[in-house]
Design an enzyme around this catalytic site. Structure first.
Site, short mmCIF file in Angstrom:
data_model
loop_
_atom_site.label_atom_id
_atom_site.label_comp_id
_atom_site.label_asym_id
_atom_site.label_seq_id
_atom_site.Cartn_x
_atom_site.Cartn_y
_atom_site.Cartn_z
N TYR A 37 0.76 -1.32 0.05
CA TYR A 37 0.08 0.02 -0.09
C TYR A 37 0.76 1.25 -0.19
O TYR A 37 0.74 1.98 -0.93
CB TYR A 37 -0.97 -0.01 1.06
N LYS B 4 1.40 3.95 -3.02
CA LYS B 4 0.87 5.32 -2.96
C LYS B 4 2.05 6.32 -3.24
O LYS B 4 1.71 7.19 -3.93
CB LYS B 4 0.37 5.45 -1.60
N ARG C 289 -10.53 -2.03 10.39
CA ARG C 289 -9.91 -1.04 10.74
C ARG C 289 -10.46 -0.73 12.01
O ARG C 289 -11.66 -1.39 12.45
CB ARG C 289 -10.47 0.10 10.14
N VAL C 290 -9.73 -0.16 13.04
CA VAL C 290 -10.01 0.07 14.11
C VAL C 290 -11.32 0.35 14.68
O VAL C 290 -12.02 -0.23 15.67
CB VAL C 290 -8.84 0.94 15.11
#
Ligand code: UDP
Length: 313
Positions: free
Chosen positions: A145, A149, A186-187
Site C-alpha cells: 500500500y 501510494k 480497521r479500528v
C-alpha cells in the site's frame, strides 16, 4: 463539471460522488466492488446526473465525451484488505494511476490523487507536515500500500512536470464514519462492532500507539476544496483531524458511547504498525481555509448510530 470518480462505491468514494452531485456536477463513478459495495451508491442511481460503470481501473479506461476532473480514489485502504489483496493493491496504485493520469491528459482534465498518511510510514517526525519524506519499510507487509501510494504520487508529479497536467495530491489520514464496512478490519468499525455485540474490544499491542481520526464529512469538505481551488496545481495537502488519541483511549470512548459492557482484550501488534500519527494541517488551513469541525466524540456518536441501523436484524 463532468467528473470521473474511481472507487465510487467505496466508503470515501461514495460520499464524494454524493457531494459532487449535490454541487450540481455530473458524476461518472467507476468501481469493481473489490472492497466497495453497491449499497453505498444505490441511492444515487435516481439522479440523472449520475452514471456508474462496474470497472477495474487496472484495465485501459475509455470514457466517451469530455471530462473536467478525475478523482482517483480506487484502492483497498484497510490494512486487512490490502494485505489480503497485495498484488491487486499495487496494480490499482500503479497501473490504475497510470491509466487515470493518461485519461486526464487525453481529456485535459484536472487530476486529484487520493494518497495517504502511510507515505510517512512509521514517522520519525511528529506531527507530520507535507515536507516530511517518511520512514517506510519497502519490503514489509504494509509496503504494498505504502509504496504503491508513493509511486503514484511520483507518477502524478511526473505528469504534472512533463505534461503540465493540473494535478493535486491529498494525503488522507485515518477517516471514519457511515458506510465503512463493519468487517473491514480497521479500528473504529472493529471496536464499534465488538462493543455493540458485547464482545471484548481487540486492542493490538498495549494500545499506547496513537492515531488522529477525521470524520467523513470534514474529509469530504477538504477534498472538495482541494479539487476546486485555483492556483494549487502540483501541490500536496494533508487532510485529517489533528486531535491525537491512543488506541486505548479510543477503545474506552467507544465502550462509553455505546454503553456497552464489553471489556478489552490485548492482542499481538501487527508488523510495522506505525507508533504515532497526527497530521500537521497548517498548509490546508492557510491555503484552503479548511479544518475539521466534528470532534471524535460527536463523530463516533453518529457512526455508532449508523452501525446500529446496519446491524438490525
Ligand atoms: N487496531 C487495534 N485493534 C483493532 C484494529 C486496529 O488495536 O481491532 C489498532 C492498529 O494496530 C493500529 C490502529 O488501531 O495501531 C489503527 O489501525 P487501522 O487498521 O484502523 O488503520 P491504520 O491507521 O493502521 O492504517
Amino acid at each position: 463539471m463532468r467528473v470521473l470518480i474511481t472507487g465510487a462505491a467505496g466508503f470515501i468514494g461514495s460520499h464524494l460522488c454524493e457531494r459532487f452531485l449535490k454541487e450540481g456536477h455530473e458524476v461518472i463513478g467507476l468501481d469493481n466492488f473489490l472492497t466497495g459495495k453497491p449499497d453505498n451508491i444505490a441511492h444515487l442511481f435516481e439522479n440523472p446526473r449520475f452514471t456508474f460503470i462496474k470497472y477495474d481501473v487496472t484495465n485501459f479506461i475509455y470514457i466517451k465525451g469530455n471530462l473536467d476532473l478525475i478523482l482517483h480514489f480506487a484502492c483497498p485502504a484497510s490494512p486487512v484488505d490490502y494485505m489480503n489483496h497485495p498484488i491487486h493493491t499495487m496494480k490499482v496504485d500503479s497501473i490504475g494511476t497510470l491509466n487515470t493520469l493518461g485519461l486526464a491528459k487525453e481529456k485535459g482534465a484536472r487530476y486529484v490523487f487520493a494518497s495517504t498518511s502511510e507515505v510517512y510510514g512509521n514517522p520519525t517526525v511528529h506531527p507530520q507536515p507535507e515536507t516530511y519524506w517518511g520512514n517506510v519499510n519497502p519490503i514489509g507487509p504494509r509496503s504494498v500500500y505504502d509504496e504503491a501510494k508513493r509511486f503514484s504520487e511520483a507518477l502524478t508529479m511526473a505528469y504534472h512536470r512533463e505534461h503540465h497536467l493540473d494535478v493535486r495530491i491529498v494525503r488522507i489520514f485515518n477517516t471514519y464514519g457511515p458506510r465503512m464496512r463493519i468487517n473491514d478490519g480497521r479500528v473504529i468499525p472493529n471496536f464499534i462492532y465488538q462493543a455493540l455485540k458485547g464482545e471484548d474490544l481487540t486492542v493490538y499491542g498495549d494500545g499506547t500507539q496513537t492515531r488522529s481520526f477525521c470524520y467523513i464529512d470534514d474529509l469530504i469538505e477538504g477534498v472538495y476544496r482541494v479539487a476546486t481551488a485555483e492556483g494549487i496545481e502540483g501541490e500536496v495537502f494533508n487532510l485529517g483531524n489533528p486531535e491525537e488519541f491512543t488506541i486505548l483511549e479510543l477503545a474506552r470512548k467507544v465502550i462509553r458511547i455505546t454503553g456497552s459492557g464489553s471489556g478489552i482484550r490485548f492482542l499481538k501488534r501487527p508488523v510495522d504498525d506505525p507508533d504515532r500519527r497526527k497530521p500537521d494541517i497548517t498548509k490546508a488551513k492557510e491555503k484552503l481555509g479548511w479544518e475539521p469541525k466534528v470532534s471524535l466524540e460527536e463523530g463516533l456518536r453518529r457512526t455508532v448510530e449508523w452501525f446500529r441501523e446496519v446491524l438490525k436484524p
